[in-house]
Structures are given as C-alpha cells and as structure tokens.
Design an enzyme around this catalytic site. Structure first.
Site, PDB file in Angstrom:
ATOM      1  N   PRO A  90      41.313  44.183  45.697  1.00 36.45           N
ATOM      2  CG  PRO A  90      40.647  42.894  47.528  1.00 36.45           C
ATOM      3  CD  PRO A  90      41.230  44.195  47.166  1.00 36.45           C
ATOM      4  CD  GLU A  91      39.483  45.930  40.180  1.00 34.57           C
ATOM      5  OE1 GLU A  91      38.961  45.707  39.083  1.00 34.57           O
ATOM      6  OE2 GLU A  91      40.216  46.904  40.396  1.00 34.57           O
TER       7      GLU A  91
END
Length: 293
Positions: free
Chosen positions: A2-3
């Site tokens: 997750p960015e």
DNA sequence: CATAGATCCTGTATGC
DNA sequence: TGCATACAGGATCTAT
C-alpha cells in the site's frame, strides 16, 4: 504494497463509515500490532467519538473528539483496515477489532506480516499552524497535498548524492511514494533510478515530480494497485491499476514505449524494474548496476 | 548531518 | 515428500 493511492482509497472508505461514530470497545489480538502506541488502545479509544479520517503519505489518522489525540494507522506492507459485520468470522490475521456504536459494521485491522500497526498519539503543532499526530510530524507532505512545495523538493533532491530512487522512497523528502510508484514514475520520466540526485537537472526533477503525481492520480482513479488479496479496500475489494503498470513487476516484458525487455535489478533489499533503453544507466558505477551486454 | 545497509515479519513460490 | 532458500517491502535502527 500500500502506497499513497491505496491508502487514500482506504481513507475514503473509512471516512464514509466511521466519521462521527463512537468507539464502544477495542480488542487487541496481537501485541505487535500496537507496539508503537505509547498508551493503551482500549483505554484511550473507548467512549471517544471519531471526528474525521485524515491522511499524509502512507499514514492515516482519526482525530478523536477534542482533537488532542488521534488513532494513527499505518498499513506497513500487508495491513488492511476492513469494515465487517460483527457476525463475520475473524480473519486469520486479525490483529485489532474496534467496535462502533449505533450498529453496523466494526473496524478490523488485519495484517499478515505485522509491519503495520495502530497507535494512539497526541496531536502536535506541525510548524505551519496545523496539527498532526506525533509520528506523522516528521514526514514531508505528499505530492498530492495542495501545499506541497515543488521548488523545495527540487532543491532537496538536487542537493543529495543518493540515487534518485532512494530519494523518492525517503518519506522526509516527499511522502507517499513506495517501490511500485517510484519505478513507474521513473519509467514515465525516462530517468534511471541509479542516477544521483545532484546529477539531475531542475527540469528533470520537475518532470519526475509531475510523473509521480500523474501515476498516483491514475492509480487512485482505478482503486489502487493489487497483486493479490493483500491489498484491498475497506470492503475487501481489489483495485485494478496492476493492469496499467508499465515497468514494475514486468521483468522480460516489452517496454510499452519502445519494446525493449524490462530489466529487474536488486536494490535496497528489494527490486527495481526499468527499461534499459528509455532509462539509460548512469556511467561508471562500480558494480552497483550490472551493465548490459 | 548525510548516507548506506541491515533488520523486522510471515506466507508463497521455487529449487534440490 | 521434505527441507532450504528467495522474495514481497515500509519504516526504523545502526554504522560509518
């Protein structure tokens, strides 16, 4: 994994469901998930109202009534925040359960690899008349923040001798960029991640920043990037941007721009993917980047 | 201070 | 079949 785009998808899902609701109970099922919290989660949250859901870079936080403290969340690489019916059986890697008043779903923090976590922190001044939770105060604004300072970013990048990819991953220079979008932005800008920051022109850094914004915005519009069930939104659904990746994870596949096979190299105990034709390697690097041919 | 590398975790895939 | 190894990777810690 997750960015910024994935965390923003989660933020939106949470905001729609938990804003204004009161915590009625907290259950910590794995101590590692709350290891960064200076205070006990249940004691700090129970009976408190969640006022909103904020994000900077990859950090999420939920200010509680009064805005003196906030519940801070970081997904690490495998964390999920899910809104589930209380009757739903516990997930294998359920770490924290937060029950909410007035019926409906409960908030669950699920994390296979336990790099992420939840914690409760005081809100502190950010130096510009704003308030941030203590762990978030030391990271830079992210490139989608309206107050992001482009020229300060250009100056900081060009003052460094580090490789540009490492600079992109440094959350104190710009937050929100991780391995996937770093590779994608570098590919779009035609810049090899091994080039030193100080070797880049101001124009090149501005171009790279524009591509960071473009690729993260496009990914956000697709619901984020999911390679497997490890990244999902609050309803357990995957995003679609993995279909749009040009470089990341594409070793051996033709570059969408020129057809040259995408290369993979080891970097910082992970992988970097790039097009050797569109992103020429810096010269005279001693063994850090294998040369073609 | 800047910089570079190691480390924390667990599940999945691959090799022998 | 069993065991070992590589890999995924964000943030933080340590060493220089």
């Amino acid at each position: 994994m997750p960015e910024l785009p994935e965390v923003e998808v989660v933020r939106r899902g949470l905001a729609a469901h938990v804003t204004g609701r009161t915590v009625t109970g907290v259950e910590v099922l794995h101590p590692r998930a709350v290891r960064r919290s200076p205070v006990d989660l249940a004691g700090a949250l129970t009976g408190r109202r969640i006022d909103c859901v904020s994000r900077r870079g990859k950090y999420l936080w939920l200010p509680l009534d009064g805005h003196e403290v906030a519940l801070v969340g970081h997904l690490g690489m495998s964390g999920q925040l899910l809104l589930q019916p209380p009757s739903r059986p516990d997930e294998t890697h359920l770490r924290v359960r937060i029950r909410l008043a007035s019926g409906g779903r409960e908030l669950r923090f699920v994390d296979q690899r336990t790099f992420g976590g939840l914690s409760v922190h005081a809100m502190v001044d950010d130096g510009t008349c704003g308030r941030l939770p203590e762990p978030v105060a030391h990271i830079a604004r992210d490139p989608l923040d309206p107050d992001f300072d482009d020229e300060a970013f250009v100056r900081r990048v060009r003052a460094r001798t580090s490789e540009i990819k490492r600079i992109l991953l440094d959350q104190t220079v710009a937050s929100g960029v991780g391995n996937i979008y770093a590779d994608e932005a570098l590919w779009r800008a035609g810049i090899h991640g091994g080039r030193p920051g100080r070797a880049l022109s101001a124009m090149a850094v501005r171009s790279l920043l524009a591509e960071v914004r473009a690729v993260m915005s496009a990914a956000l519009a697709e619901g984020g990037t999911s390679f497997d069930a490890l990244y999902v939104n609050v309803n357990g659904e995957s995003g679609y941007f993995d279909r749009s990746l040009a470089a990341y994870g594409q070793e051996g596949e033709p570059c969408p721009r020129c057809g040259t096979p995408i290369r993979r190299i080891a970097f910082m105990n992970r992988s970097s993917y790039f097009c050797p034709a569109c992103q020429p390697a810096p010269r005279a690097r001693r063994s850090a980047v294998p040369r073609r041919g």
